[in-house]
Design a protein around this motif. Structure first.
Motif, PDB file in Angstrom:
ATOM      1  N   UNK A 149       0.819  -1.205   0.000  1.00  0.00           N
ATOM      2  CA  UNK A 149       0.000   0.000   0.000  1.00  0.00           C
ATOM      3  C   UNK A 149       0.859   1.265   0.000  1.00  0.00           C
ATOM      4  N   UNK A 150       2.081   1.147   0.459  1.00  0.00           N
ATOM      5  CA  UNK A 150       3.063   2.236   0.368  1.00  0.00           C
ATOM      6  C   UNK A 150       4.250   1.712  -0.424  1.00  0.00           C
ATOM      7  N   UNK A 151       4.637   2.432  -1.466  1.00  0.00           N
ATOM      8  CA  UNK A 151       5.792   2.036  -2.282  1.00  0.00           C
ATOM      9  C   UNK A 151       6.420   3.304  -2.845  1.00  0.00           C
ATOM     10  N   UNK A 152       7.427   3.805  -2.158  1.00  0.00           N
ATOM     11  CA  UNK A 152       8.047   5.070  -2.570  1.00  0.00           C
ATOM     12  C   UNK A 152       8.727   4.971  -3.935  1.00  0.00           C
ATOM     13  N   UNK A 153       9.238   3.793  -4.288  1.00  0.00           N
ATOM     14  CA  UNK A 153       9.891   3.652  -5.591  1.00  0.00           C
ATOM     15  C   UNK A 153       8.869   3.795  -6.715  1.00  0.00           C
ATOM     16  N   UNK A 154       7.740   3.116  -6.590  1.00  0.00           N
ATOM     17  CA  UNK A 154       6.698   3.239  -7.611  1.00  0.00           C
ATOM     18  C   UNK A 154       6.141   4.660  -7.639  1.00  0.00           C
ATOM     19  N   UNK A 155       6.005   5.248  -6.460  1.00  0.00           N
ATOM     20  CA  UNK A 155       5.522   6.628  -6.395  1.00  0.00           C
ATOM     21  C   UNK A 155       6.459   7.550  -7.167  1.00  0.00           C
ATOM     22  N   UNK A 156       7.761   7.416  -6.940  1.00  0.00           N
ATOM     23  CA  UNK A 156       8.732   8.293  -7.596  1.00  0.00           C
ATOM     24  C   UNK A 156       8.725   8.091  -9.108  1.00  0.00           C
ATOM     25  N   UNK A 157       8.670   6.840  -9.552  1.00  0.00           N
ATOM     26  CA  UNK A 157       8.640   6.565 -10.991  1.00  0.00           C
ATOM     27  C   UNK A 157       7.408   7.188 -11.642  1.00  0.00           C
ATOM     28  N   UNK A 158       6.251   7.006 -10.999  1.00  0.00           N
ATOM     29  CA  UNK A 158       5.015   7.549 -11.553  1.00  0.00           C
ATOM     30  C   UNK A 158       5.033   9.076 -11.538  1.00  0.00           C
ATOM     31  N   UNK A 180      11.977  15.253  -3.290  1.00  0.00           N
ATOM     32  CA  UNK A 180      12.626  15.446  -1.987  1.00  0.00           C
ATOM     33  C   UNK A 180      11.679  16.129  -1.002  1.00  0.00           C
ATOM     34  N   UNK A 181      10.886  17.085  -1.484  1.00  0.00           N
ATOM     35  CA  UNK A 181       9.949  17.756  -0.575  1.00  0.00           C
ATOM     36  C   UNK A 181       8.865  16.809  -0.091  1.00  0.00           C
ATOM     37  N   UNK A 182       8.656  15.712  -0.784  1.00  0.00           N
ATOM     38  CA  UNK A 182       7.671  14.720  -0.358  1.00  0.00           C
ATOM     39  C   UNK A 182       8.293  13.630   0.506  1.00  0.00           C
ATOM     40  N   UNK A 183       9.566  13.811   0.851  1.00  0.00           N
ATOM     41  CA  UNK A 183      10.213  12.903   1.773  1.00  0.00           C
ATOM     42  C   UNK A 183      10.746  11.629   1.163  1.00  0.00           C
ATOM     43  N   UNK A 184      10.871  11.575  -0.162  1.00  0.00           N
ATOM     44  CA  UNK A 184      11.405  10.380  -0.811  1.00  0.00           C
ATOM     45  C   UNK A 184      12.910  10.319  -0.580  1.00  0.00           C
ATOM     46  N   UNK A 185      13.416   9.143  -0.279  1.00  0.00           N
ATOM     47  CA  UNK A 185      14.833   8.948  -0.011  1.00  0.00           C
ATOM     48  C   UNK A 185      15.679   9.388  -1.207  1.00  0.00           C
ATOM     49  N   UNK A 186      16.844   9.961  -0.934  1.00  0.00           N
ATOM     50  CA  UNK A 186      17.693  10.512  -1.996  1.00  0.00           C
ATOM     51  C   UNK A 186      18.064   9.463  -3.036  1.00  0.00           C
ATOM     52  N   UNK A 187      18.372   8.254  -2.588  1.00  0.00           N
ATOM     53  CA  UNK A 187      18.746   7.202  -3.537  1.00  0.00           C
ATOM     54  C   UNK A 187      17.578   6.845  -4.445  1.00  0.00           C
ATOM     55  N   UNK A 188      16.373   6.829  -3.891  1.00  0.00           N
ATOM     56  CA  UNK A 188      15.182   6.527  -4.688  1.00  0.00           C
ATOM     57  C   UNK A 188      14.923   7.660  -5.686  1.00  0.00           C
ATOM     58  N   UNK A 189      15.136   8.887  -5.255  1.00  0.00           N
ATOM     59  CA  UNK A 189      14.965  10.040  -6.149  1.00  0.00           C
ATOM     60  C   UNK A 189      15.941   9.949  -7.314  1.00  0.00           C
ATOM     61  N   UNK A 190      17.200   9.700  -7.025  1.00  0.00           N
ATOM     62  CA  UNK A 190      18.216   9.632  -8.077  1.00  0.00           C
ATOM     63  C   UNK A 190      17.880   8.538  -9.086  1.00  0.00           C
ATOM     64  N   UNK A 191      17.419   7.404  -8.588  1.00  0.00           N
ATOM     65  CA  UNK A 191      17.082   6.288  -9.476  1.00  0.00           C
ATOM     66  C   UNK A 191      15.907   6.651 -10.379  1.00  0.00           C
ATOM     67  N   UNK A 192      14.927   7.316  -9.819  1.00  0.00           N
ATOM     68  CA  UNK A 192      13.735   7.655 -10.598  1.00  0.00           C
ATOM     69  C   UNK A 192      14.039   8.674 -11.688  1.00  0.00           C
TER      70      UNK A 192
END
Length: 239
Positions: free
Chosen positions: A125-134, A155-167
């Motif tokens: 129900x929570x998936x920051x990686x999918x959220x960032x990609x979308x 970043x303002x939505x609190x997504x981890x830096x590594x996840x942001x860079x990947x997306x």
């Protein structure tokens, strides 16, 4: 009785009896409407009597139409946390950080919030990686935002830096340049008649606000102006 009959019959839909079932979105017990005009007097009186019973029963706890207080979130912190998260996730994906902040504002203990959020992650129900990609896909094609602006938003939505860079790395640089050119082409006509340097600064500034780097912005704008017949000299940014 005459005064009572003149009051607006605003909460008198029998189907609202079923609205007391729990689950998001929480219904509003005040969301009613007046009955049809021209109702027989007997029917109106029946509704008035029914409304009085519901109001009286609400104070004793015996009504099938509960009071607003009876429809509040459960008192158990974990149950409250789950209800809050499910309501916020209805129709909209959110990051773990966003949900954690919402739980803090509702004074859910940190350890309870962490346990509930972890469980939500485990069941998907929570998936920051999918959220960032979308987010990158939607905001790039919908708003023309470049990687820098997209990364800042995530970043303002609190997504981890590594996840942001990947997306944002999944955004093809060639696609980014094509989008920049499309943005310039849409704005080009509105700048006609302006001084060449002013056109250059205005168009490049528009791209900069959307997160495009200085070099890419100037290159795309110069190319567009040259194709339109402008004699564009090499300029440094801001000159």
């Amino acid at each position: 009785m005459a005064q009572w009959a003149r009051r607006p019959d605003a909460d008198d839909h029998p189907q609202e009896q079923g609205a007391s079932l729990p689950g998001p979105p929480w219904p509003d017990p005040d969301d009613g409407g007046a009955g049809p005009e021209g109702d027989p007097a007997g029917a109106g009186a029946g509704r008035r009597r029914g409304r009085g019973r519901r109001r009286d029963a609400g104070t004793t706890g015996g009504s099938s139409f509960p009071s607003r207080a009876g429809r509040e979130e459960p008192q158990d912190p974990a149950e409250r946390a789950r209800a809050i998260c499910l309501r916020l996730l209805t129709g909209t994906a959110r990051t773990r950080s966003q949900l954690a902040e919402a739980l803090r504002k509702r004074e859910i203990p940190d350890e309870v919030a962490d346990e509930v959020l972890t469980r939500f992650e485990e069941v998907g129900l929570i998936d920051d990686e999918k959220f960032a990609d979308a987010w990158v896909e939607s905001r790039h094609h919908g708003r023309g935002l470049a990687r820098r602006a997209l990364a800042q938003e995530l970043r303002t939505k609190g997504v981890d830096a590594a996840v942001v860079d990947e997306a944002v790395s999944k955004l093809d640089p060639e696609q980014e340049e094509r989008t920049a050119r499309e943005l310039v082409d849409r704005k080009l006509r509105s700048t006609r008649g302006l001084d060449r340097d002013k056109r250059l600064r205005r168009l490049a500034g528009m791209l900069a606000r959307k997160g495009y780097g200085e070099g890419l912005a100037l290159r795309v704008v110069r190319q567009a102006l040259e194709e339109e017949g402008e004699d564009v000299e090499e300029h440094m940014w801001g000159e």
